[in-house]
Design an enzyme around this catalytic site. Structure first.
Site, short mmCIF file in Angstrom:
data_model
loop_
_atom_site.label_atom_id
_atom_site.label_comp_id
_atom_site.label_asym_id
_atom_site.label_seq_id
_atom_site.Cartn_x
_atom_site.Cartn_y
_atom_site.Cartn_z
N LYS A 1 41.01 38.44 35.23
CA LYS A 1 39.71 38.53 35.91
C LYS A 1 38.54 38.36 34.94
CE LYS A 1 42.61 39.66 39.12
NZ LYS A 1 42.94 39.05 40.37
C1 LIG Z 1 43.79 40.06 41.24
C2 LIG Z 1 43.46 40.22 42.66
C3 LIG Z 1 43.66 41.44 43.33
C4 LIG Z 1 44.45 42.57 42.75
O1 LIG Z 1 44.00 43.09 41.58
P1 LIG Z 1 45.02 43.85 40.57
O2 LIG Z 1 44.08 44.59 39.70
O3 LIG Z 1 45.80 42.79 39.86
O4 LIG Z 1 45.88 44.75 41.36
C5 LIG Z 1 43.21 41.56 44.63
N1 LIG Z 1 42.63 40.53 45.26
C6 LIG Z 1 42.44 39.34 44.67
C7 LIG Z 1 41.75 38.25 45.42
C8 LIG Z 1 42.87 39.13 43.36
O5 LIG Z 1 42.71 37.93 42.79
#
Ligand SMILES: *Cc1c(COP(=O)(O)O)cnc(C)c1O
Length: 436
Positions: A207
């Site tokens: 992210k």
């Molecule tokens: C990465 C992601 C998540 C989940 O996040 P994590 O921290 O990996 O559990 C939820 N929604 C979207 C759209 C994502 O890309």
């Protein structure tokens, strides 16, 4: 241009570049002494728990305070992942058997699992050329059972937030923004995460900012925040000393054990302070590339509703047919437009796995974690037999997946990297697109 340099690398010519592009993990490249200082402070204080300890540094609390400012919401809660954040919010909204949650078919598996684990039924909505939820299809899919619209700001940029917001209001539905892929993005100057009744973010490695693992919930309503708080913890409120308070009758529920550690908070706090710089760099690089290639005949770029509010993490390009798209990506990779081995820098969207509803086998097969088939077996969910999640359910999503490609925009691209990407697109297009 001489003959040698115009021969594609897949046809034996010289590649545009030989060095791999940087890894795609935006926040990770920016981890530096600020993170180290904060984390060291927690360790030196021997207090890695956020609610009390011998010498708590309150890193998570500081992170939440910064988040309230950043996302313009009165409440923020650090949690241990984006996946849990989604589950906690839906649970706090009271989502359960008999409820439908609307979500787009271009998504992440966590969005679906959060709904299923609450005992509710996901209703898929098609995407439009923003690659986010299509408001017209959303309207079609609203039913008396609808409870929440989950708008997912996919691949770095906001969906049609004003239209979706209006729909939610008109039909008295709750709006949850999933900003996991668009941290730092905005629409008309207002940050994503500030529009919905609640919003979630992720701090996982892929992210825009990261603490390896981590998540964040923001919301506007105090009662909703308090429910999220209790659920993210052990099902109860805490008192001013950080001790559990099972007597608060408004906050007696079941918790999921998703607290954020002070070590995570320490990193998240340092990263949040870099979010604007990181997204500014990606946006600047991405839009140089995009402006240079978007006029090439035979390809089109994803519609971005507000370029200034794009976080810049991804470039999505669409071609006329699947074969051209796949050949184009192969040729780009041969020109050196790819990250180090193992990275997912440049790929056809057919290889984008659990981002597409039809690749989520547990959804297609209506899988349950429980022996009795819950939530599919729940009497209030009997209507699910009329719903299919098979490929073919969402014509636009199905079609776009087949003939689109995705390029991740690393957060440390140099001007030379940007120039190489532009040159490679032009070179490949001259050979592959004009012959078609
Ligand atoms: C990465 C992601 C998540 C989940 O996040 P994590 O921290 O990996 O559990 C939820 N929604 C979207 C759209 C994502 O890309």
């Amino acid at each position: 241009m001489n003959k040698k340099s115009s021969t594609l690398a897949i046809h034996g010519g010289q590649p545009v570049r030989k060095q791999p592009l940087p890894w795609e993990f935006p926040g990770a490249h920016w981890i530096d002494h600020e993170e180290l200082t904060n984390v060291a402070q927690v360790i030196k204080a021997q207090s890695p728990f956020r609610y009390y300890g011998p010498n708590c540094q309150f890193m998570v609390q500081q992170f939440e305070a910064s988040a309230r400012q950043q996302y313009q919401t009165p409440f923020a809660l650090g949690v241990n992942s984006g996946t849990c954040a989604l589950h906690i919010v839906l649970s706090a909204m009271g989502v359960g058997p008999g409820d439908e949650v609307l979500l787009p078919g271009y998504l992440w598996v966590s969005c679906v699992s959060a709904i299923i684990r609450c005992g509710a039924i996901p209703v898929l909505v098609d995407v439009d050329d923003t690659y986010c939820m299509d408001p017209h299809d959303c309207q079609q899919k609203i039913s008396p059972r609808s409870k929440v619209i989950m708008l997912i700001h996919m691949s770095g940029a906001p969906g049609d937030i004003h239209a979706i917001q209006a729909l939610a209001k008109q039909h008295q539905l709750l709006l949850l923004e999933d900003c996991a892929q668009a941290n730092g993005a905005a629409f008309q100057g207002k940050p994503v995460g500030s529009f919905g009744d609640a919003a979630i973010f992720s701090l996982q490695l892929n992210k825009n900012i990261t603490s390896g693992e981590g998540g964040l919930i923001v919301c506007h309503d105090e009662a909703l925040y308090q429910r999220c708080f209790a659920i993210h913890d052990l099902g109860y409120a805490r008192d001013q000393n950080g001790r559990l308070n099972p007597q608060d009758e408004n906050n007696q529920c079941w918790g999921v054990g998703s607290r954020m550690s002070e070590l995570t908070g320490a990193m998240a706090l340092a990263q949040l302070q870099k979010l604007a710089l990181i997204t500014e760099h990606m946006r600047q690089c991405k839009w140089q590339i995009r402006s240079a290639i978007e006029t090439i005949p035979g390809l089109s770029c994803r519609r971005i509703l507000d370029p200034k509010g794009d976080s810049g993490a991804f470039l999505i390009v669409r071609f006329d047919r699947r074969e051209i798209c796949h050949d184009f990506v192969k040729a780009l990779i041969a020109e050196g437009i790819q990250g180090p081995p193992g990275s997912l820098g440049c790929l056809p969207m057919t290889d984008w796995g659990l981002h597409w509803y039809f690749n989520i086998t547990s959804l297609i097969n209506k899988t349950s974690n429980a022996a009795d088939g819950f939530p599919w077996s729940h009497p209030a969910n009997a209507f699910h037999t009329e719903i299919s999640y098979q490929a073919g359910s969402l014509p636009q999503a199905d079609d776009f997946c087949q003939r689109s490609m995705l390029l991740t925009i690393a957060s440390t691209l140099s001007q030379e990297d940007v120039n190489d990407i532009i040159e490679a697109f032009g070179k490949v297009a001259r050979v592959l697109l004009e012959n078609n």
